[in-house]
Design an enzyme around this catalytic site. Structure first.
Site, PDB file in Angstrom:
ATOM      1  N   GLY A   1      11.200 -23.957  -4.153  1.00  6.93           N
ATOM      2  CA  GLY A   1      11.115 -25.254  -3.489  1.00  6.93           C
ATOM      3  C   GLY A   1      10.588 -25.072  -2.078  1.00  6.93           C
ATOM      4  O   GLY A   1      10.359 -23.957  -1.599  1.00  6.93           O
TER       5      GLY A   1
ATOM      6  N   ASP B   1      22.837 -31.903   8.334  1.00  4.63           N
ATOM      7  CA  ASP B   1      21.860 -32.179   7.270  1.00  4.63           C
ATOM      8  C   ASP B   1      22.538 -32.155   5.901  1.00  4.63           C
ATOM      9  O   ASP B   1      22.052 -31.530   4.955  1.00  4.63           O
ATOM     10  CB  ASP B   1      20.719 -31.162   7.321  1.00  4.63           C
TER      11      ASP B   1
END
Length: 718
Positions: free
Chosen positions: A413, A531
């Site tokens: 990713g 996050d």
């Protein structure tokens, strides 16, 4: 399932009652006095028969094996197939016009012998193979994973037939299902090219086929369809195939059940790609017919007139009732078997020993010089913080080798600060994920340093473990333990992925909450993650949620306000006060966690578009559903879920709204969140949709005093 009492007498399988006496038996069974002898004994017999049936069914279903190499195995082999001294199953050599077969000696049962129930509703297999061509000829012809009605394929043909025979053209030939790895384009069988994977059902003309390769999702956040990365089957490289047959049976009497067959291909070593290369619906009854009740699993391969290749299997596992057992790469015989050397290579072997002594002297002197330069450079580049770290510093060449040179094939990713590659450390047998920090990011070194300083000392079962790091020239690399099931967002937002059950989702929510509690209150300093989102939650082999990506995290002492003023995070997870004042606190993490658990429960992104193309904010939408005329907040649950408990669903949805309250003072601390999730404390009864829309901090305590007294002011200490 056999029904009790009167229905047993109408069963097509009576309990050995003579036909002439069945009516008398039925009359006595119904009208006899309710005595112990007349009631207990028939029930005992029925239960005994049910026990025998269940035990037998479980034994028949239990078919599982694994070969990490084939040394000492008792496979049924014929033709040119044999097992080498290294433990490699060699189906063919590079001779022309030969065939080879190898089958597991025990058959699998396609139906239950007692009642004809088609219980083969699933099976899974995986194997590691290599196809190596002769240097003097073209590759050919190919090999296949086969489920056959017999292990003796005496009528198999070489060349394009890959050791099989077309059942459609020869009714006496064995019936089969084959997954072909074809390296020759044969016009007779309408092959699409000379490098493809196909599914064959009693016929060498594939029902469906696709060029060899594997799929990975390069852009999960934008839901781009997975791209196809090409592989060359006859390259001699070691590759792995996964075969998964799954679906839901239609019942006892339906023998036409159709299931899905998924084929996945990848180079070794590499994680199993999230998307199959090829999928096809298969009706086993139409393949084998009613007369075949048992079948054999194995392999078949062949060579042709002018096309020859060595077809080898290095490892194989199979399971009839669950996932195929994972192969241990460190145990596989990774030699490619009997390679053919040309004359030039033989000459090289002759003169190489004569010069090895002089080369060794030169190499030794060079190594000493380079080692001294490297040590001096490392001492110059080492930062003060590096000497205090727990994680080890990896040599760049080790990470480069583990990831095949950071090949795109290994890409797991990518994000705003770099890409993540899958890798395999041969020495330790450990799968790793290597984050390559983008050199174009101005804050790359700051994020690299923050993640090492924080994750290097953290130890918690719900946090991703940092194994080490590497600094090489301008490259910044972080090495993590690889999570085999990838990131959570793929399971929530990609339709091709298997849907998580409610119990799995609740378990993941509790795990992430436990990790955040550790960061906020239980470690020696306060860590603000900044996050928290689904794509940063990774799933291990047991589907435990682990929070990762600490590149934006900040830490400070307990009892001291954080001084972070840089706005960072992901849209939809950002608290209102963060975008307004730019100050990250524990409360902003709690807001993001609230958006996260709503995303998990509803199966929707925090910010997205509805069916009319209008902007949809998940927190507001869930609140509106609760405030609608139905007043049923569970109407917001993911429609793919049908197994959730209403009380648990209400708790999670309301807690998500409470954590995402517009006012920081109204949000609970993570310790209180854990008490809510574990059922140690009930949500405030006064909590309503109106309360969740309050934007004046004074109204928080005026309208809901029990809520106000239970929340934690998050900018302070514990």
């Amino acid at each position: 399932m056999i029904r009790l009492k009167n229905d047993i007498l109408s069963s097509p399988y009576p309990m050995s009652f003579p036909r002439a006496n069945q009516e008398n038996q039925r009359r006595n069974f119904i009208h006899c006095p309710a005595s112990t002898e007349n009631i207990i004994m028939p029930r005992a017999i029925i239960l005994f028969l049910l026990l025998i049936f269940c035990v037998r069914h479980a034994v028949v279903n239990a078919m599982e094996f694994i070969y990490n190499g084939f040394a000492g195995s008792k496979l049924h082999v014929d033709g040119a197939a044999y097992i080498t001294q290294e433990g490699i199953l060699s189906l063919t050599t590079t001779s022309s016009n030969i065939i080879g077969h190898a089958f597991h000696p025990k058959p699998i049962s396609l139906v239950d012998d007692y009642i004809g129930l088609p219980f083969i509703s699933s099976f899974a297999a995986t194997f590691v193979f290599a196809i190596t061509t002769n240097y003097s000829s073209r590759s050919g012809e190919g090999m296949a994973f086969v489920i056959s009605s017999t292990p003796s394929l005496n009528d198999g043909r070489p060349g394009a037939y890959m050791g099989l025979n077309d059942y459609q053209g020869n009714k006496s030939a064995p019936m089969f299902l084959a997954i072909e790895l074809d390296t020759v384009a044969d016009s007779e069988f309408r092959d699409i090219d000379n490098n493809h994977v196909g599914i064959d059902l009693n016929n060498l003309v594939s029902n469906t086929s696709i060029p060899a390769g594997y799929r990975y999702n390069d852009d999960v956040d934008n839901m781009v369809l997975p791209s196809l990365e090409a592989l060359r089957l006859s390259s001699g490289d070691i590759m792995q195939v996964w075969v998964d047959y799954h679906g839901e049976s239609q019942g006892f009497d339906d023998k036409s059940t159709t299931m899905q067959l998924d084929i996945t291909l990848a180079p070794v070593p590499m994680y199993k790609p999230s998307q199959p290369l090829l999928s096809y619906t298969v009706n086993m009854a139409s393949v084998f017919g009613d007369s075949v009740t048992r079948a054999y699993v194995g392999f078949s391969a062949s060579t042709g007139d002018i096309r020859s290749a060595s077809h080898q299997i290095l490892g194989w596992s199979f399971n009839l009732s669950g996932p195929a057992p994972a192969l241990n790469y460190s145990l596989l015989p990774l030699k490619r078997g009997h390679q053919i050397q040309d004359a030039g290579k033989k000459q090289l072997i002759k003169w190489l020993p004569a010069t090895i002594s002089s080369l060794a002297v030169v190499a030794g002197l060079t190594a000493c010089f380079l080692l001294r330069c490297w040590c001096n450079r490392r001492a110059d580049n080492q930062e003060d913080w590096e000497s205090e770290l727990g994680p080890r510093r990896f040599p760049h060449k080790i990470l480069r080798a583990a990831t095949n040179g950071f090949s795109s094939r290994q890409l797991l990713g990518k994000g705003g600060f770099g890409r993540v590659y899958g890798g395999f450390l041969v020495a330790s047998g450990l799968r790793i994920a290597v984050k390559r920090i983008s050199s174009e990011s101005a804050q790359g070194l700051a994020q690299f340093t923050a993640e090492i300083l924080i994750l290097g000392r953290l130890r918690h079962r719900n946090l991703v473990r940092l194994i080490g790091y590497c600094r090489h020239k301008d490259e910044l690399l972080l090495v993590y333990e690889q999570m085999p099931n990838g990131s959570l967002d793929k399971y929530l937002h990609i339709k091709m992925k298997k849907t998580l059950s409610w119990s799995q989702r609740l378990h993941i929510i509790k795990g992430v909450a436990s990790g955040l509690l550790y960061l906020h209150e239980d470690w020696e300093q306060v860590i603000i993650h900044r996050d928290v989102k689904a794509s940063n939650v990774l799933l291990d082999a047991e589907m435990n949620g682990r929070l990762g990506d600490f590149g934006l995290a900040r830490l400070h002492d307990h009892g001291v306000d954080a001084h972070t003023t840089h706005i960072a995070g992901t849209m939809g997870y950002l608290a209102p006060e963060l975008t307004r004042f730019g100050k990250a606190t524990k409360a902003t993490d709690v807001f993001a966690f609230g958006a996260f658990i709503l995303e998990v429960a509803c199966g929707r992104r925090p910010v997205g578009l509805n069916a009319r193309g209008e902007l949809l904010v998940l927190v507001e939408w869930v609140r509106d559903v609760w405030d609608s005329s139905s007043g049923c907040i569970t109407d917001a649950m993911d429609p793919r879920l049908d197994d959730y408990t209403v009380e648990e669903a209400e708790l999670v949805l309301k807690l998500g709204l409470l954590c995402s309250h517009p006012m920081p003072a109204a949000r609970p601390g993570m310790r209180l969140v854990m008490q809510y999730l574990e059922g140690d404390m009930a949500l405030p009864a006064e909590m309503t949709p109106d309360y969740l829309a309050i934007t004046d901090v004074n109204e928080v305590f005026e309208m809901a005093p029990s809520v106000g007294t239970s929340v934690t002011i998050l900018s302070g200490g514990r």
